[in-house]
Motif scaffolding. Structure first.
Motif, short mmCIF file in Angstrom:
data_model
loop_
_atom_site.label_atom_id
_atom_site.label_comp_id
_atom_site.label_asym_id
_atom_site.label_seq_id
_atom_site.Cartn_x
_atom_site.Cartn_y
_atom_site.Cartn_z
N ALA A 208 0.75 -1.04 0.06
CA ALA A 208 0.13 0.08 0.13
C ALA A 208 0.61 1.36 -0.13
CB ALA A 208 -0.92 -0.12 1.35
N GLY A 209 1.94 1.19 0.75
CA GLY A 209 2.99 2.26 0.76
C GLY A 209 3.57 2.59 -0.71
N GLY A 210 4.03 1.40 -1.33
CA GLY A 210 4.67 1.48 -2.79
C GLY A 210 3.47 2.18 -3.51
N ALA A 211 2.09 1.85 -3.48
CA ALA A 211 1.11 2.32 -4.11
C ALA A 211 1.12 3.96 -3.80
CB ALA A 211 -0.22 1.63 -4.02
N LEU A 212 0.97 4.19 -2.74
CA LEU A 212 0.94 5.58 -2.31
C LEU A 212 2.02 6.31 -2.88
CD1 LEU A 212 -0.87 7.59 -0.76
CD2 LEU A 212 0.55 7.01 1.47
N ARG A 213 3.18 5.94 -2.80
CA ARG A 213 4.26 6.75 -3.04
C ARG A 213 4.17 7.13 -4.77
NH1 ARG A 213 7.51 7.87 -6.76
NH2 ARG A 213 9.85 7.57 -7.06
N PHE A 214 3.96 6.22 -5.35
CA PHE A 214 3.54 6.28 -6.93
C PHE A 214 2.54 7.42 -7.14
CE2 PHE A 214 6.83 3.05 -6.92
CZ PHE A 214 7.82 3.46 -7.62
N ALA A 215 1.58 7.14 -6.51
CA ALA A 215 0.19 7.77 -6.71
C ALA A 215 0.55 9.35 -6.23
CB ALA A 215 -0.86 7.47 -5.87
#
Lengths: 330, 330
Positions: free
Chosen positions: A281-288
């Motif tokens: 989820a953190g990885g997705a948030l970082r790119f979002a």
């Protein structure tokens, strides 16, 4: 996907005299590398053709950090990782200057990056990532992750404060605030390094940074987001980048293959397994967040391709639901 | 300077089975070619690495005309011109389809295109152009010049009718109307082919389409404006493209070197010499008009680089003044 800086012929010829790599045979701009200017450079020495990539470092890459990146690539390349090997000039330095930019020559890697990821790519990719992590353990210098969890709140605040964000993406910053809070509360504490292993991570291992040949990873490129962080976070970034199909569906067969490939080299600890949903989820948030920030801060007429932040918001929603349903294991 | 169309890995592998060029080793997008998508394609056959360029033809190139272009390139390459040689598939056809586009594989040419033209480039360039013209005499099929004199009035009318032209370039279309009238009245009559020799011309031999190696032309690329027209008009286009220095000054030393190089292979007739001032002005007008048309018809936010038409308007003024001062010889 561009050449931002042109190199004059005399400049190039003069630059090459600083190397012992033979005489120039060909030079063509490469339409790859989002942030830098890259050229295919062919030389001939003792009748043998040799290929290199010449990179001119543009904005976003901090010149002071280039020795760390080039040092990491050299370390990895000499420890069994198929990544570009920086080529030193006659004076021993790989980092030089050309056309007013920091510049380096690295070896050319064979292979093709997968335009359409298949489950068959994911096992070899996971294995290559684990080998990169293992090889990185003996590279001592560290680099903080400038786009890690502590950067997300300020990125979100800046994006939220930008004119047009709410109109273009109604409700999005509120959604991201809630997601950020949840993710940070579940994030493994960095104060206890025994809990989750840390090391050198690529941090941007998307399909266009991985070349394949005959079903194996033949090259990993573009180390300019690499840093020292949780190894499992690098796995989580790859689960984001490699395991969603073209309709936005999370493909568990790809995930299983990627993790099995990774664990064939370096088994994840049970703490790492437990942390994966939050890390994903953190990885997705970082790119979002970086895409949202770039979207609202890139003039509509700019000569760069803006990437839609919503692709990663959708991935974020998948992983957040995974955190709820299955808080212990991916 | 871009890759417009991506090619899927399976698509590419399947495409290559139609050829007898060995197995795929590397594939990288090339940041060259204004209108098409180009890729470096490396294969290996019997242990020997071989390099090619894979081109996907995008908008602006009329698929019906591709056999003419590929036929010309094959003819020139097999008649001593260093230009890309189209590679036929197993069925004998060089023109194929990939990723929904017409596609062709051609040989990779060594060399570097000159980012900063020097007088030393101009002699070899003139010589290579003359050799191209000589080799073209035995290629019988013809192609009309779609951007020749008869196209200029309609181009100018369309540019003049576009919103914003007068505001952005005040007085320019009126100036170009006068120039067009003068140039057309001085243009050699096409009805009398004996007056000026006609043949296959490149029609777009700009510095980024000519590779040099060790002081010689090692490759001429991008034949997709080639057509059948006055040979001296091709010389005039090169005088436009190669002989102005970076301050916009017409460099007579470059002109003399280019003409001497050309005439060392194919002496110009006296009628061609007489016509050169008008042909040079016509060449400048042609690029001024297409750039003006593109400028006013390209949305400000489009992902292409617009080229300033004024560069060629300035060249046009130089050549028009040359037509007045020295109407007989350049």
């Amino acid at each position: 996907m561009a050449v931002y800086t042109e190199v004059g012929d005399e400049e190039l010829s003069s630059f090459l005299t600083d190397y012992d790599i033979g005489h120039l045979v060909a030079f063509r701009g490469i339409a790859e590398g989002v942030e830098n200017s890259n050229f295919l450079l062919r030389t001939e020495k003792d009748g043998v053709a040799r290929d290199f990539i010449l990179t001119l470092y543009e904005r976003r890459v901090n010149p002071a950090e280039l020795p760390w990146f080039l040092g990491l690539m050299e370390h990895l390349a000499t420890h069994g990782v198929s990544c570009p090997l920086p080529v030193a000039g006659r004076d021993g330095n790989a980092l030089r200057e050309l056309a007013g930019r920091p510049a380096a020559i690295t070896t050319f890697l064979p292979g093709v990056w997968p335009r359409h990821v298949q489950v068959e790519h994911c096992g070899p990719l996971g294995e290559a990532l684990a080998r990169l992590h293992e090889a990185g353990t003996t590279y001592a210098p560290t680099r903080a992750n400038g786009l890690g969890p502590t950067a997300w709140q300020p990125l979100l605040d800046k994006a939220a404060a930008s004119q047009g964000t709410e109109e273009t993406f109604p409700g999005l910053t509120a959604e991201l605030r809630l997601a950020l809070k949840r993710i940070l509360s579940a994030w493994p504490p960095s104060s206890d390094p025994a809990v989750l292993p840390r090391g050198q991570i690529h941090a941007d291992l998307f399909p266009d940074n991985a070349f394949f040949l005959d079903g194996r990873v033949s090259g990993i490129i573009d180390f300019y987001f690499a840093c020292t962080d949780l190894l499992a976070y690098d796995v989580a970034i790859c689960l984001n980048a490699w395991c969603f199909d073209e309709t936005g569906h999370f493909d568990t067969a790809r995930r299983d293959a990627l993790l099995a490939g990774y664990e064939s080299v370096r088994p994840l600890t049970s703490a790492e397994h437990d942390a994966l949903p939050a890390l994903c989820a953190g990885g997705a948030l970082r790119f979002a967040l970086t895409r949202l920030y770039d979207w609202v801060n890139t003039p509509a007429g700019a000569l760069v391709t803006r990437k839609d932040p919503m692709d990663y918001v959708k991935k974020l929603r998948v992983f957040l639901s995974d955190m709820s349903v299955n808080p212990v294991h991916v």
